[in-house]
Write a protein that holds these residues in place. Structure first.
Motif, mmCIF file in Angstrom:
data_model
loop_
_atom_site.group_PDB
_atom_site.id
_atom_site.type_symbol
_atom_site.label_atom_id
_atom_site.label_comp_id
_atom_site.label_asym_id
_atom_site.label_seq_id
_atom_site.Cartn_x
_atom_site.Cartn_y
_atom_site.Cartn_z
ATOM 1 N N ASN A 128 -35.482 4.085 15.805
ATOM 2 C CA ASN A 128 -35.912 5.477 15.767
ATOM 3 C C ASN A 128 -35.310 6.198 14.564
ATOM 4 O O ASN A 128 -35.275 7.420 14.510
ATOM 5 N N MET A 129 -34.828 5.413 13.588
ATOM 6 C CA MET A 129 -34.382 5.943 12.295
ATOM 7 C C MET A 129 -35.263 5.373 11.196
ATOM 8 O O MET A 129 -35.954 4.376 11.381
ATOM 9 N N GLY A 130 -35.207 5.999 10.034
ATOM 10 C CA GLY A 130 -35.939 5.503 8.884
ATOM 11 C C GLY A 130 -35.304 5.964 7.588
ATOM 12 O O GLY A 130 -34.349 6.757 7.587
ATOM 13 N N ASN A 146 -34.681 9.635 6.899
ATOM 14 C CA ASN A 146 -33.558 10.322 7.542
ATOM 15 C C ASN A 146 -32.345 10.410 6.626
ATOM 16 O O ASN A 146 -31.445 11.226 6.868
ATOM 17 N N ASN A 156 -29.185 6.812 18.165
ATOM 18 C CA ASN A 156 -30.002 6.210 17.113
ATOM 19 C C ASN A 156 -29.899 4.693 17.235
ATOM 20 O O ASN A 156 -28.818 4.122 17.150
ATOM 21 N N LYS A 169 -39.761 6.079 10.381
ATOM 22 C CA LYS A 169 -39.028 5.291 11.358
ATOM 23 C C LYS A 169 -39.446 3.824 11.297
ATOM 24 O O LYS A 169 -40.620 3.508 11.199
#
Length: 476
Positions: free
Chosen positions: A70-72, A75, A106, A449
């Motif tokens: 759920n990060m990319g 971010n 995260n 993400k």
């Protein structure tokens, strides 16, 4: 301060790196495809339309690799007014903008699965049977938002700033799996049940969790308090430590490589054709990977200490600024490093169990079109996540089908697709549950993400007429 921040960044980098050395993800886009050879991996009650065998020991029968988060990149990297790029540490990026784009927890998961041998055939007690030997690797990393707040803000208030970070963790299980499965119809060709027994041989296991990290920064004092634990099970490898028992390395002896543990698991499933109540409707449910591995020769580690810095009072008394910073950096690194614990004779780790619940609807007036709704949940402590997937499927010919689908869940949203070719004699499929549609960097790195995976396979098939005849007889 520079050394402490550097040490924290290194720690962040090491956790995902640990994940990269080793979770398996089935192709959910295939769940409603009756011609898909491997959908029984998600529900052992599914009755294949033909017998099959992969190309043994070539690992091309069913290969799956997935990376979800759920990060990319977006971010952490931001565009500037002049068209360039900068990191989240730049003052032009506000705290609200940076932290607002992160979740409370995260997560990053890495899934790898490949079959060394896979065989499915009709015949024993009028059921469909599977025999499988494969390699699986399951890894998850959890990074709380408060950890990134430290890197971004450090000490925004001179009178003092406190941070309370909980549950920084990484878990990884890597093992060989041998399974025996059986599915059969228990009422006409409408209700089928299935089970799969799995025998597991452990290769390596890692579980590390910093339960508590409390930080306080002010003009006069920096204080940190840490508590956590971890273990490593890897035959032929050991943790090394310095004179103070802090872990400082890794010792590997190829002559002692062996089996790290044994375990077992079970899959259970059921399928109900509800056509006699609602034409075109079917429902199904299953739980998979209900099991454990008992690891032997387990090495433990723990974080349990306090670090305090009260200023550089000795500067100008024979100590240079550089020597003070170096000493501070060494103390910070020792604080971050865990101490080596005792070796345990054994430790049990549970597999990441999965639960699937679905409903599908085939258009009565045009049965080449099918719609499905699939709920999938993976249970893994703080790394638990779930999703709901809406599937549209079209079968223009008996030997070809494809699907398009959309999912939304704990790790965000994603699009999926699958192509499945299954004429008589062979089956070839390729698909992706997490097809990235967003922006890419010039280096082809997804900016949004991270949700991507690839599944493909080729199998030799036979016996479809025999299985179709068996189903006809069951109709009565």
């Amino acid at each position: 301060m520079k050394n402490i921040i550097k040490a924290a960044i290194i720690t962040l980098a090491l956790l995902p790196s640990a994940a990269a050395v080793s979770q398996a993800q089935e192709l959910k886009s295939s769940y409603f495809m009756e011609g898909a050879a491997y959908r029984h991996k998600m529900n052992p009650a599914f009755f294949n339309e033909s017998s099959y065998i992969n190309l043994p020991f070539i690992a091309l029968g069913n290969f799956s690799l997935g990376l979800n988060s759920n990060m990319g990149l977006s971010n952490f990297i931001y565009p500037t007014a002049d068209g360039g790029l900068t990191t989240f540490m730049n003052s032009s990026v506000s705290t609200e903008e940076f932290l607002g784009g992160l979740s409370a927890e995260n997560r990053l998961t890495l899934d790898l699965s490949t079959d060394i041998l896979s065989l499915g055939f009709f015949g024993i007690a009028g059921g469909f049977n599977t025999i499988e030997l494969g390699l699986r690797s399951n890894t998850s990393v959890n990074l709380p938002k408060e950890l990134f707040a430290v890197l971004k803000n450090f000490m925004p208030e001179a009178e003092g700033t406190s941070y309370h970070i909980r549950n920084i963790g990484v878990t990884s299980n890597n093992f060989l799996q041998f399974s025996l499965g059986h599915s059969r119809y228990v009422w006409k060709d409408r209700i089928s049940v299935g089970a799969k027994l799995k025998f597991l041989v452990g290769v390596a296991s890692l579980d590390a969790n910093i339960d508590r990290l409390d930080l306080y920064f002010s003009k006069n004092v920096w204080n940190a308090d840490i508590s956590g634990s971890g273990y490593l099970a890897l035959k032929g490898a050991g943790l090394t430590s310095d004179a103070d028992n802090y872990i400082d390395g890794f010792d590997f002896n190829s002559n002692e490589i062996g089996i790290g543990g044994y375990g077992a698991a079970i899959d259970l499933g059921a399928y109900f054709d509800m056509d006699y109540l609602v034409p075109g409707l079917a429902i199904s449910a299953s739980v998979t990977d209900l099991g454990f591995i008992n690891w032997s020769g387990v090495q433990t580690a723990d974080w349990n200490g306090n670090f305090e810095f009260t200023g550089m009072d000795n500067i100008g008394q024979g100590n240079s600024l550089d020597s003070e910073l170096d000493a501070l950096g060494q103390r910070a690194l020792k604080f971050i490093r865990p101490k080596k614990g005792e070796e345990l004779p054994s430790k049990i780790s549970m597999l990441s169990a999965k639960m699937y619940i679905s409903a599908e609807y085939k258009l009565p007036m045009y049965d080449k079109v099918k719609f499905g709704l699939l709920s999938a949940t993976t249970f893994n402590g703080p790394h638990t996540y779930s999703e709901a997937r809406l599937v549209a499927q079209y079968s223009p010919a008996k030997w070809f089908e494809f699907s398009l689908n959309y999912a939304y869940g704990s790790l965000g949203h994603s699009f999926g697709w699958m192509l499945n070719f299954h004429p008589k004699g062979f089956n070839f499929f390729i698909g992706n549950d997490n097809f990235y549609l967003g922006k890419y960097s010039p280096q082809l790195i997804p900016v949004g993400k991270i949700k991507m995976n690839i599944n493909f396979g080729f199998n030799i098939t036979w016996g479809s007429d025999k299985i179709a005849g068996h189903k006809e007889k069951l109709k009565g």
